[in-house]
Motif scaffolding. Structure first.
Motif, PDB file in Angstrom:
ATOM      1  N   ARG A  34       0.844  -1.142  -0.001  1.00 11.13           N
ATOM      2  CA  ARG A  34      -0.192  -0.016  -0.137  1.00 11.13           C
ATOM      3  C   ARG A  34       0.919   1.285  -0.068  1.00 11.13           C
ATOM      4  O   ARG A  34       2.051   1.212   0.593  1.00 11.13           O
ATOM      5  N   LYS A  35       0.260   2.518  -0.676  1.00  9.02           N
ATOM      6  CA  LYS A  35       1.237   3.606  -0.978  1.00  9.02           C
ATOM      7  C   LYS A  35       0.242   4.631   0.214  1.00  9.02           C
ATOM      8  O   LYS A  35      -0.785   4.785   0.097  1.00  9.02           O
ATOM      9  N   TYR A  36       1.041   5.185   0.811  1.00 14.59           N
ATOM     10  CA  TYR A  36       0.356   6.274   1.804  1.00 14.59           C
ATOM     11  C   TYR A  36       0.830   7.488   1.501  1.00 14.59           C
ATOM     12  O   TYR A  36       1.962   7.733   1.190  1.00 14.59           O
ATOM     13  N   LEU A  37       0.168   8.718   1.264  1.00 11.59           N
ATOM     14  CA  LEU A  37       0.413  10.098   1.089  1.00 11.59           C
ATOM     15  C   LEU A  37       1.174  10.890   2.500  1.00 11.59           C
ATOM     16  O   LEU A  37       0.645  10.434   3.519  1.00 11.59           O
ATOM     17  N   LYS A  38       1.948  11.513   2.110  1.00  4.10           N
ATOM     18  CA  LYS A  38       2.584  12.602   3.238  1.00  4.10           C
ATOM     19  C   LYS A  38       1.423  13.220   4.228  1.00  4.10           C
ATOM     20  O   LYS A  38       0.477  13.690   3.555  1.00  4.10           O
ATOM     21  N   GLY A  39       1.524  12.894   5.325  1.00  2.00           N
ATOM     22  CA  GLY A  39       0.581  13.377   6.354  1.00  2.00           C
ATOM     23  C   GLY A  39      -0.573  12.338   6.734  1.00  2.00           C
ATOM     24  O   GLY A  39      -1.025  12.486   7.678  1.00  2.00           O
ATOM     25  N   GLN A  40      -0.726  11.138   5.953  1.00  5.23           N
ATOM     26  CA  GLN A  40      -1.595  10.079   6.262  1.00  5.23           C
ATOM     27  C   GLN A  40      -1.225   9.458   7.633  1.00  5.23           C
ATOM     28  O   GLN A  40       0.011   9.455   7.579  1.00  5.23           O
ATOM     29  N   PHE A  41      -2.371   8.938   8.287  1.00  2.05           N
ATOM     30  CA  PHE A  41      -1.794   8.249   9.324  1.00  2.05           C
ATOM     31  C   PHE A  41      -2.094   6.657   8.894  1.00  2.05           C
ATOM     32  O   PHE A  41      -2.813   6.137   8.470  1.00  2.05           O
ATOM     33  N   ILE A  42      -1.027   5.984   9.464  1.00  2.00           N
ATOM     34  CA  ILE A  42      -1.121   4.534   9.458  1.00  2.00           C
ATOM     35  C   ILE A  42      -1.869   3.899  10.416  1.00  2.00           C
ATOM     36  O   ILE A  42      -2.842   2.714  10.437  1.00  2.00           O
ATOM     37  N   VAL A  43      -1.641   4.306  11.719  1.00  2.00           N
ATOM     38  CA  VAL A  43      -2.558   4.116  12.859  1.00  2.00           C
ATOM     39  C   VAL A  43      -2.740   5.289  13.957  1.00  2.00           C
ATOM     40  O   VAL A  43      -1.796   6.347  13.815  1.00  2.00           O
ATOM     41  N   GLN A  44      -3.872   5.461  14.534  1.00  2.00           N
ATOM     42  CA  GLN A  44      -4.065   6.763  15.476  1.00  2.00           C
ATOM     43  C   GLN A  44      -4.328   6.256  16.663  1.00  2.00           C
ATOM     44  O   GLN A  44      -5.165   4.985  16.890  1.00  2.00           O
ATOM     45  N   GLN A  45      -3.988   6.730  17.759  1.00  2.00           N
ATOM     46  CA  GLN A  45      -4.110   6.593  19.089  1.00  2.00           C
ATOM     47  C   GLN A  45      -5.337   6.312  19.107  1.00  2.00           C
ATOM     48  O   GLN A  45      -6.516   6.974  18.575  1.00  2.00           O
ATOM     49  N   GLY A  46      -5.910   5.455  20.055  1.00  2.00           N
ATOM     50  CA  GLY A  46      -7.062   5.032  20.321  1.00  2.00           C
ATOM     51  C   GLY A  46      -7.968   4.009  19.489  1.00  2.00           C
ATOM     52  O   GLY A  46      -8.688   3.395  19.684  1.00  2.00           O
ATOM     53  N   ASP A  47      -7.263   3.821  18.112  1.00  2.00           N
ATOM     54  CA  ASP A  47      -7.609   2.725  17.318  1.00  2.00           C
ATOM     55  C   ASP A  47      -6.720   1.572  17.301  1.00  2.00           C
ATOM     56  O   ASP A  47      -5.719   1.631  17.881  1.00  2.00           O
ATOM     57  N   VAL A  48      -7.420   0.534  17.310  1.00  2.00           N
ATOM     58  CA  VAL A  48      -6.543  -0.823  17.248  1.00  2.00           C
ATOM     59  C   VAL A  48      -5.637  -0.927  16.037  1.00  2.00           C
ATOM     60  O   VAL A  48      -6.039  -0.584  14.960  1.00  2.00           O
ATOM     61  N   CYS A  49      -4.357  -1.184  16.354  1.00  2.00           N
ATOM     62  CA  CYS A  49      -3.278  -1.164  15.130  1.00  2.00           C
ATOM     63  C   CYS A  49      -3.663  -2.511  14.417  1.00  2.00           C
ATOM     64  O   CYS A  49      -3.559  -3.562  14.875  1.00  2.00           O
ATOM     65  N   LYS A  50      -4.061  -2.430  13.049  1.00  2.00           N
ATOM     66  CA  LYS A  50      -4.444  -3.454  12.347  1.00  2.00           C
ATOM     67  C   LYS A  50      -3.048  -4.039  11.546  1.00  2.00           C
ATOM     68  O   LYS A  50      -3.312  -5.209  10.966  1.00  2.00           O
ATOM     69  N   TYR A  51      -2.065  -3.319  11.498  1.00  2.00           N
ATOM     70  CA  TYR A  51      -0.973  -4.014  10.632  1.00  2.00           C
ATOM     71  C   TYR A  51       0.432  -3.641  11.245  1.00  2.00           C
ATOM     72  O   TYR A  51       0.742  -2.648  12.066  1.00  2.00           O
ATOM     73  N   GLU A  52       1.276  -4.626  11.011  1.00  2.00           N
ATOM     74  CA  GLU A  52       2.629  -4.480  11.170  1.00  2.00           C
ATOM     75  C   GLU A  52       3.164  -4.015   9.807  1.00  2.00           C
ATOM     76  O   GLU A  52       2.840  -4.944   8.822  1.00  2.00           O
ATOM     77  N   CYS A  53       3.937  -3.188   9.864  1.00  2.00           N
ATOM     78  CA  CYS A  53       4.533  -2.569   8.423  1.00  2.00           C
ATOM     79  C   CYS A  53       5.706  -2.302   8.450  1.00  2.00           C
ATOM     80  O   CYS A  53       6.647  -2.008   8.943  1.00  2.00           O
ATOM     81  N   PHE A  54       6.191  -3.163   7.252  1.00  2.00           N
ATOM     82  CA  PHE A  54       7.880  -2.764   6.468  1.00  2.00           C
ATOM     83  C   PHE A  54       7.734  -1.762   5.526  1.00  2.00           C
ATOM     84  O   PHE A  54       7.131  -1.711   4.472  1.00  2.00           O
TER      85      PHE A  54
END
Length: 196
Positions: A34-54
């Motif tokens: 997956r590609k993310y844009l500058k400024g996008q969140f991969i995980v946010q405080q309070g949400d369950v972290c869904k991914y381990e990311c390389f």
């Protein structure tokens, strides 16, 4: 294209464990890109972290936002590094940290269920991920000791020497946050060092 991206991951894993061709095929069939844009969140405080990311390309910061809206950066991640809220990912409980992209970022993502499936299909990967987690724990503990035992100037020199590729890519106020000092104090330290 995905195969080329997957090869980067395979080369990284190969530093720790050797996979057979069949195991490599299984692994690559399970990865999500997956590609993310500058400024996008991969995980946010309070949400369950869904991914381990390389991280294939780009740069992320992991930070805690306190009740006063103050950002406390605990980690940066660049190419060939891992990023997530590890505690949230492992326990599948709400995240303590935010992970945000500081640049356009490309990641290989592993969901919790996919990692569990991979452990069953390729037991060596359990050893691989254990080694990665152990290294992360050791680095985190050493950072805590440095925070208490080194001066701000010594912490900055250590950061600069240890992570030269990161300092060039992030704003100085983020370096200051990571070091636990103000950007003004960091500026003063850099001026002192430049005079030597």
């Amino acid at each position: 294209m995905i195969k080329e991206k997957g090869q980067v991951l395979l080369d990284y894993i190969n530093k720790y464990v050797s996979l057979t061709e069949a195991e490599k095929d299984i692994l690559l069939s399970k990865v999500t890109y997956r590609k993310y844009l500058k400024g996008q969140f991969i995980v946010q405080q309070g949400d369950v972290c869904k991914y381990e990311c390389f991280v294939l390309s780009g740069c992320t910061k992991t930070f805690y936002m306190d009740s006063d809206g103050q950002e406390h950066i605990v980690m940066f991640s660049i190419e060939d590094w891992w990023t997530s809220d590890m505690g949230s990912f492992i326990t599948q409980t709400p995240a303590d940290y935010n992970v945000q992209c500081l640049e356009n970022t490309e990641l290989i993502l592993f969901s919790y269920d996919i990692i569990e499936d991979l452990y069953a299909a390729i037991p060596k990967l359990e050893r691989f991920f254990r080694q990665i987690i152990q290294r992360a724990l050791v680095a985190s503990q050493k950072r805590i000791v440095r925070r208490f035992s080194l001066s701000a100037k010594e912490r900055y020199i250590y950061f600069r020497n240890q992570y030269p590729k990161i300092e060039q890519r992030i704003p100085q106020y983020m370096v200051a946050s990571y070091l636990g000092i103000t950007k003004e104090f960091l500026s003063k330290i850099k001026k002192e060092l430049a005079l030597k």
